[in-house]
Scaffold this active site. Structure first.
Site, PDB file in Angstrom:
ATOM      1  N   HIS A  67       6.940   4.669  11.929  1.00 31.45           N
ATOM      2  CA  HIS A  67       6.908   5.890  11.098  1.00 31.45           C
ATOM      3  C   HIS A  67       5.451   6.239  10.626  1.00 31.45           C
ATOM      4  CE1 HIS A  67       6.027   3.061   8.395  1.00 31.45           C
ATOM      5  NE2 HIS A  67       6.422   1.610   8.978  1.00 31.45           N
ATOM      6  N   GLU A  85      -0.256  -8.993  -0.838  1.00 28.74           N
ATOM      7  CA  GLU A  85      -1.206  -8.723   0.425  1.00 28.74           C
ATOM      8  C   GLU A  85      -2.462  -7.534   0.460  1.00 28.74           C
ATOM      9  OE1 GLU A  85       1.044  -6.055   3.149  1.00 28.74           O
ATOM     10  OE2 GLU A  85       1.549  -7.068   4.216  1.00 28.74           O
ATOM     11  N   HIS A 121      13.609   5.068  11.816  1.00 27.12           N
ATOM     12  CA  HIS A 121      14.003   4.630  10.918  1.00 27.12           C
ATOM     13  C   HIS A 121      14.021   6.191  10.117  1.00 27.12           C
ATOM     14  CE1 HIS A 121      11.210   5.295   6.703  1.00 27.12           C
ATOM     15  NE2 HIS A 121      10.864   3.786   7.413  1.00 27.12           N
ATOM     16  N   GLU A 133      -2.095   4.991   2.674  1.00 33.59           N
ATOM     17  CA  GLU A 133      -2.145   3.577   2.966  1.00 33.59           C
ATOM     18  C   GLU A 133      -3.300   3.186   2.292  1.00 33.59           C
ATOM     19  OE1 GLU A 133      -0.231   4.890   5.223  1.00 33.59           O
ATOM     20  OE2 GLU A 133       1.798   4.474   5.024  1.00 33.59           O
ATOM     21  N   ARG A 187       3.114   7.986   9.368  1.00 34.36           N
ATOM     22  CA  ARG A 187       2.771   9.606   9.142  1.00 34.36           C
ATOM     23  C   ARG A 187       1.344  10.033   9.962  1.00 34.36           C
ATOM     24  NH1 ARG A 187       5.193   8.951   4.560  1.00 34.36           N
ATOM     25  NH2 ARG A 187       5.738  10.980   2.796  1.00 34.36           N
ATOM     26  N   ASP A 228       0.864  -1.531  -0.049  1.00 32.50           N
ATOM     27  CA  ASP A 228      -0.073  -0.104   0.175  1.00 32.50           C
ATOM     28  C   ASP A 228       1.054   1.480   0.317  1.00 32.50           C
ATOM     29  OD1 ASP A 228       1.152  -0.368   2.191  1.00 32.50           O
ATOM     30  OD2 ASP A 228      -0.933  -1.084   3.927  1.00 32.50           O
TER      31      ASP A 228
HETATM   32  C1  UD1 Z   1       7.220   4.705   3.117  1.00 37.47           C
HETATM   33  C2  UD1 Z   1       5.629   4.399   2.822  1.00 37.47           C
HETATM   34  C3  UD1 Z   1       5.083   3.271   4.445  1.00 37.47           C
HETATM   35  C4  UD1 Z   1       5.393   2.574   4.601  1.00 37.47           C
HETATM   36  C5  UD1 Z   1       6.865   2.676   4.378  1.00 37.47           C
HETATM   37  C6  UD1 Z   1       8.121   1.770   5.590  1.00 37.47           C
HETATM   38  C7  UD1 Z   1       4.111   5.967   1.479  1.00 37.47           C
HETATM   39  C8  UD1 Z   1       3.927   7.228   1.482  1.00 37.47           C
HETATM   40  N1  UD1 Z   1       5.071   5.652   2.279  1.00 37.47           N
HETATM   41  O1  UD1 Z   1       6.813   5.105   4.243  1.00 37.47           O
HETATM   42  O2  UD1 Z   1       3.591   3.117   3.696  1.00 37.47           O
HETATM   43  O3  UD1 Z   1       5.226   2.180   6.105  1.00 37.47           O
HETATM   44  O4  UD1 Z   1       7.607   3.378   3.896  1.00 37.47           O
HETATM   45  O5  UD1 Z   1       9.067   2.025   6.248  1.00 37.47           O
HETATM   46  O6  UD1 Z   1       4.631   4.663   0.276  1.00 37.47           O
HETATM   47  N2  UD1 Z   1      14.387   8.002   3.881  1.00 37.47           N
HETATM   48  C9  UD1 Z   1      15.861   7.777   3.790  1.00 37.47           C
HETATM   49  N3  UD1 Z   1      16.201   6.854   3.700  1.00 37.47           N
HETATM   50  C10 UD1 Z   1      15.808   5.834   3.029  1.00 37.47           C
HETATM   51  C11 UD1 Z   1      14.559   5.810   3.338  1.00 37.47           C
HETATM   52  C12 UD1 Z   1      13.504   7.044   3.888  1.00 37.47           C
HETATM   53  O7  UD1 Z   1      16.333   8.627   4.266  1.00 37.47           O
HETATM   54  O8  UD1 Z   1      16.247   4.316   3.005  1.00 37.47           O
HETATM   55  C13 UD1 Z   1      13.444   9.427   3.978  1.00 37.47           C
HETATM   56  C14 UD1 Z   1      13.993  10.193   3.155  1.00 37.47           C
HETATM   57  O9  UD1 Z   1      14.178  11.378   3.375  1.00 37.47           O
HETATM   58  C15 UD1 Z   1      12.564  10.072   2.158  1.00 37.47           C
HETATM   59  C16 UD1 Z   1      11.895  10.156   3.695  1.00 37.47           C
HETATM   60  O10 UD1 Z   1      12.411   9.165   4.580  1.00 37.47           O
HETATM   61  O11 UD1 Z   1      12.449  11.154   1.898  1.00 37.47           O
HETATM   62  C17 UD1 Z   1      10.211   9.438   3.398  1.00 37.47           C
HETATM   63  O12 UD1 Z   1       9.951   8.130   2.796  1.00 37.47           O
HETATM   64  P1  UD1 Z   1       8.985   7.891   1.771  1.00 37.47           P
HETATM   65  O13 UD1 Z   1       9.041   7.067   1.032  1.00 37.47           O
HETATM   66  O14 UD1 Z   1       8.460   9.004   1.455  1.00 37.47           O
HETATM   67  O15 UD1 Z   1       8.306   7.607   3.055  1.00 37.47           O
HETATM   68  P2  UD1 Z   1       8.400   6.789   4.920  1.00 37.47           P
HETATM   69  O16 UD1 Z   1       7.640   7.554   4.989  1.00 37.47           O
HETATM   70  O17 UD1 Z   1       9.633   5.754   4.578  1.00 37.47           O
HETATM   71  N1  UDP Z   2      12.633  -3.992   9.732  1.00 34.04           N
HETATM   72  C1  UDP Z   2      14.904  -4.172   9.483  1.00 34.04           C
HETATM   73  N2  UDP Z   2      15.348  -4.059  10.023  1.00 34.04           N
HETATM   74  C2  UDP Z   2      14.853  -2.823  11.047  1.00 34.04           C
HETATM   75  C3  UDP Z   2      12.968  -2.133  11.146  1.00 34.04           C
HETATM   76  C4  UDP Z   2      12.650  -3.109  10.740  1.00 34.04           C
HETATM   77  O1  UDP Z   2      14.653  -5.427   8.382  1.00 34.04           O
HETATM   78  O2  UDP Z   2      15.523  -1.927  11.501  1.00 34.04           O
HETATM   79  C5  UDP Z   2      11.418  -5.340   8.805  1.00 34.04           C
HETATM   80  C6  UDP Z   2      10.821  -5.890   9.876  1.00 34.04           C
HETATM   81  O3  UDP Z   2      11.337  -6.893  10.647  1.00 34.04           O
HETATM   82  C7  UDP Z   2      10.040  -6.244   8.838  1.00 34.04           C
HETATM   83  C8  UDP Z   2      10.102  -4.820   8.065  1.00 34.04           C
HETATM   84  O4  UDP Z   2      10.792  -4.280   8.294  1.00 34.04           O
HETATM   85  O5  UDP Z   2       9.972  -7.177   7.829  1.00 34.04           O
HETATM   86  C9  UDP Z   2       8.972  -3.539   8.105  1.00 34.04           C
HETATM   87  O6  UDP Z   2       9.466  -2.319   7.508  1.00 34.04           O
HETATM   88  P1  UDP Z   2       8.246  -1.001   8.023  1.00 34.04           P
HETATM   89  O7  UDP Z   2       7.789  -1.484   9.650  1.00 34.04           O
HETATM   90  O8  UDP Z   2       8.954  -0.070   7.367  1.00 34.04           O
HETATM   91  O9  UDP Z   2       7.105  -1.451   7.249  1.00 34.04           O
HETATM   92  P2  UDP Z   2       5.576  -1.511   7.229  1.00 34.04           P
HETATM   93  O10 UDP Z   2       6.007  -3.358   7.722  1.00 34.04           O
HETATM   94  O11 UDP Z   2       4.877  -0.839   8.976  1.00 34.04           O
HETATM   95  O12 UDP Z   2       4.720  -1.083   5.907  1.00 34.04           O
END
Ligand code: UD1
Ligand code: UDP
Length: 374
Positions: free
Chosen positions: A213, A120, A245, A134, A215, A98
């Site tokens: 993490h 999923e 995160h 999501e 939003r 999602d």
């Molecule tokens: C995203 C997903 C959320 C998911 C989550 C899992 C959307 C809208 N949100 O949220 O559904 O649960 O990922 O973790 O798709 N960033 C880094 N390095 C990384 C990853 C992220 O620096 O490897 C930082 C960057 O500044 C980036 C920000 O995090 O711009 C936000 O990343 P984004 O994918 O937009 O949203 P998440 O909060 O990570």
């Molecule tokens: N996870 C990981 N390293 C971490 C924290 C989480 O590998 O430091 C794994 C966790 O086991 C799970 C997945 O990341 O499989 C969950 O991802 P996240 O919480 O970013 O996203 P969500 O599941 O909420 O979409």
């Protein structure tokens, strides 16, 4: 001619849940040709998973920007996916979950007139604000998808009630459970090693592992979560490990409120195998993550979920997960109950996993085969 499948993903959880499916299809070379395109909506924490599963994408769009907004990431993705579909001409696109990548991947496939398989599928809170964005992403992806892989009968029922024909919905289990069982068993029998030095953990203190993490919790919600963790960490015999995160909306409050607090270890996001190893060592998990609350039951761990509503009611009904929202007092009180009551602890931990049995990838592969070779 083999069936050409295009796996599209971009974030850490999509990668963890799609790599087992990809591996399965890659092994069936008589039927499938697989292509992988990552949007790299995440960069570092996506690469951690690609390395763990030894997956090298065919196309890496490298789209992540620091502090990206939903407008920015989705518009860049749609534009970047046009040539991917034009050049690869897949028979089926496979998306998961999602996220922005999920929805944009499905929409791009629709524009290219390529059928979509959604892994999923069918999770719902019926509240478009929780989780945001999501819930909307998965509703819209479900509308676009041709083939739906639901983790549980409940999720499959949601899709059928929305009018999806029953023959397009398959109950497969969650492929994230394929991943966690593979790693758990590898760590137990010694074929996998986390490579971590856990000597910073105090063996005399019970370990609470935290991730958060979402939003909808940015701002006041995160402040309350952090205040609750400060109070829990000064209870006797407790320590907290929190891999933070990388989202700046998470990093800022967590570092401001928790850095240097006694018995709280803020660490960088862990690679997948070390993270499963950390969860194994935990007494209690406190999280708002979808994936972590699905994995917890496979490791026998009680879970407090930092959300008011869930699209994963099965483990709540089974008693292994409790929703506690982001209210400071409630988080402290509910964690206290579990820490103080051994019988409650054992009841919550001793539940079978409603989300899967480790065979989801095999079922997804069989369903794709029958859909495309009919
Ligand atoms: C995203 C997903 C959320 C998911 C989550 C899992 C959307 C809208 N949100 O949220 O559904 O649960 O990922 O973790 O798709 N960033 C880094 N390095 C990384 C990853 C992220 O620096 O490897 C930082 C960057 O500044 C980036 C920000 O995090 O711009 C936000 O990343 P984004 O994918 O937009 O949203 P998440 O909060 O990570
Ligand atoms: N996870 C990981 N390293 C971490 C924290 C989480 O590998 O430091 C794994 C966790 O086991 C799970 C997945 O990341 O499989 C969950 O991802 P996240 O919480 O970013 O996203 P969500 O599941 O909420 O979409």
């Amino acid at each position: 001619m083999p069936i050409r499948t295009l796996f599209l993903f971009g974030t850490r959880p999509e990668a963890i849940k799609l790599c087992p499916v990809l591996r399965r299809l890659q092994a069936e070379t008589d039927v499938f040709e697989t292509k992988v395109c990552v949007t790299a909506q995440h960069r570092q924490i996506l690469d951690q998973v690609l390395q763990a599963f030894q997956v090298v994408p065919d196309i890496d769009l490298n789209l992540m920007r620091p502090g990206q907004t939903l407008f920015q990431s989705s518009s860049r993705m749609i534009a970047a996916l046009e040539p991917v579909f034009r050049d690869l001409k897949p028979d089926l696109a496979i998306v998961q979950g999602d996220t922005t990548t999920t929805l944009c991947g499905a929409l791009a496939a629709f524009y290219a007139r390529v059928p979509v398989g959604h892994v999923e599928a069918g999770l719902r809170t019926w509240d478009m604000a929780q989780p945001f964005p999501e819930e909307m992403n998965r509703v819209l992806t479900g509308r676009i998808a041709d083939l739906h892989f639901a983790a549980t009968p409940w999720a499959a029922g949601n899709l059928r009630r929305e009018g999806v024909p029953a023959e397009r919905v398959h109950v497969t289990g969650n492929s994230g459970i394929d991943a966690v069982l593979y790693v758990r068993d590898g760590l137990v029998n010694g074929t996998l090693a986390s490579g971590m030095d856990w000597s910073f953990l105090n063996p005399a203190r019970r370990l609470i592992v935290v991730t958060a993490h979402r939003r909808e919790s940015f701002g006041p919600g995160f402040e309350r979560i952090c205040q609750a963790l400060r109070r829990l960490a000064i209870r006797p015999g407790v320590q907290i490990v929190y891999p933070v995160h990388p989202n700046p909306n998470v990093q800022d409050p967590v570092n401001r409120l928790l850095a240097g607090q006694p018995n709280i270890h803020l660490i960088a996001p862990l690679d997948y195998i070390p993270f499963v190893d950390l969860m194994r060592r935990a007494y209690l998990l406190i999280t708002d993550s979808g994936g972590v609350q699905e994995e917890g039951p496979s490791l026998g761990k009680p879970i407090l979920v930092l959300r008011e509503k869930t699209e994963r009611p099965e483990a709540v009904e089974a008693g292994t997960v409790k929703l506690v929202g982001t209210d400071e007092d409630r988080i402290v009180a509910e964690a206290g109950k579990i820490l103080d009551d051994e019988k409650l602890y054992e009841r919550m931990g001793a539940v079978h996993n409603p989300y899967g049995d480790g065979q989801a990838s095999a079922r997804i592969s069989a369903a794709i085969r029958s859909f495309l070779t009919k």
